[in-house]
Scaffold this active site. Sequence first.
Site: not given
Ligand code: IFM
Length: 449
Positions: A166, A354
């Site tokens: 990210e 994710e």
């Molecule tokens: O917890 C975070 C993760 O570290 C990165 N992506 C989003 C998740 C939820 O906010």
Amino acid sequence: MARLDFPKDFVWGTATASYQIEGAVREDGRGPSIWDTFSHTPGKVYNNDNGDVACDSYHRYEEDIALLRQLGVNAYRFSIAWPRIFPQGTGEVNPKGLDYYRRVIDKLLEAGIEPCVTLYHWDLPQALQDRGGWNNRETIDAFVRYAETVFKAFDGRVKMWITFNELWCVSFLSNYLGVHAPGNTDLQLAVNVAHHGLVAHGLAVRRFRELGIRGQIGITHNLSWTEPYTTKPEDLEAARRLRAWNNEWFMEPVLKGTYPQFLVDWFRSAQGVEVPIQPGDMETIAQPIDFIGINFYTGNYGRYKKGEGLFHCEEVQVGFEKTFMDWNVYPEALYKVLSWVKEEYGGIPIYITENGACYEDELTPDKKVHDAKRIEYYRKHFIQCHRAIESGVPLKGYFAWSLLDNFEWAEGYRKRFGLCYTDYETLARYPKDSYSFYRKVIADGGLDV
Ligand code: IFM
């Protein structure tokens, strides 16, 4: 009722990140990271929580891997803490840091679970930040050295590598919006950080190939979808700017070797901000990769509003359900994002690295968590994944965020995303109902809807 079967070789996993779960911040030679500094600065994190102990996975990783094994996943995505490997960011390698991840990887392989390693999930060594962090191109060189050290150490045992998690958060959230470490609020700085992160990604991929490291390498971007509220040209353009800021700004350099020109022009004319491109950078960033990782949580509707944010785009509330993060539950947006990636960038294999939801969980006296809303969230997103695969999107795998409740950055410990509940008093883990739901989906290779 319909049956949704996923491909036989579909990868089912869960994901975590070092600072969010490990704790043990002063153990075995680990150096401080920007998140230690930030979370210990009063007022930066909800309740002034910090990651000193977190889920204590540094000591309890065997328990976590047992949970993964019972869950039946075939892959586990975790990140390596750079300050455990190079406590000062550069200099001498800390062998104890490598040993810890060697133990984790060995245990995973013993359990028949493929390790998927993220190199950078935000815990930049503080020593590098003291010299300008990602604003300083020397950090790029330090990252490549760190990356090659880890590649060599785990070559052949780790088959799936992710350079960055990210970069939108690393740059804009952390250096323009100031919400995450190091907490700056400077747009030019954020654009520099994004660019230098992209260059570091490209150089690490190049090094990976030169070293002949076995396995696949890619990068993870957090993508979201802003749908225009009307078909008025100004709404279409406003929504497009927001999508481009979240998505194309990171996707296009990596997969096409260019920045979206209209946004480059927008940054220049509206903000006086330039991208600090040096000769050769764009070719470096666009090294061929093996897959793209997508983190997806939410989407929204947007329309033009003069003066609203950087892009004159305001969110329109259209009645979506919200998670406890106040994020819209908009599963169709996942389908839109996946379809857009395929259309725009061709057949690059995609992994959802994710996806998951935060809700207010309650541990019952018999240690259960009945998280029906989280199950519903997962169910709806699995439907969209299946729909995308059916329509020809090369979606190869899915990692649920997260294996267990953990340190949710500026939100501290109050925001829970886990399939397992973490009792922060005792550090015991309790599988929630969503864990059983996910276990069944994995075991069945799909679900009835
Ligand atoms: O917890 C975070 C993760 O570290 C990165 N992506 C989003 C998740 C939820 O906010």
